[in-house]
Design a protein around this motif. Sequence first.
Motif: not given
Length: 233
Positions: A166-178, A193-196
Amino acid sequence: MISVETLSYQQLAKVFDHAILKPEQTKDDVVTGCELAKKYDVKSVCVKPCDVKQASELLAGSDVLVGTVISFPHGNSPTSAKVAESLQAVEDGAIELDVVLNIGHLKSGSHDEVENELREVITKSKAKNPKVIFKIIFENAYLTKEEIATACKISERAGAEFVKTSTGFAKSGHTIEDLKLMRQNVSSHIEVKASGGIKTLDQVVAILNTGTTRCGSSSTDQILEEFKKAKGL
């Protein structure tokens, strides 16, 4: 199983790319962020492209790397612009480039086009500096699980070292599932890499247990202070 008990401070600190990416952040904020990064001895800072030269000067002689973002946050720039932005970032001192893939074209099924664009950006940048590391940002909030898996394969074939949520600028960020899905869809030598939305120590421990090796966060100092308190450091 990774836990607070099994982690050393250095292991945890070197997971972090400290983000200084908000549009309103100033040159003074870059100074403060780079000082924070040196104080906590994190892996890198991730700054806006216009701030790469300043960050490179501030972090010269330290163990903290300088990273930046390319075609951020939507990935909509034409290939020529992404290449030019990447080459300028390398010239200014960035060693890690987080590139947003073309989200709309991925969703259109133009997979070869997306892959060829990433390959061109990566190849031309590495010709300038072979040590440059590429992390490809998917923006998973807009993608199906199948599209995430496809983006993983595209990024690896194009020559990237990391895939990123993620960028951190969308409606949601990282998830464990993703993160688990991404780890399963790249080879063992490709990192995730995880972000958001990464704000707590518990989140980071859960992230690391998916096989993810890097976290982008603007809450770096709070998380590392939480760790030090938990460990009595």
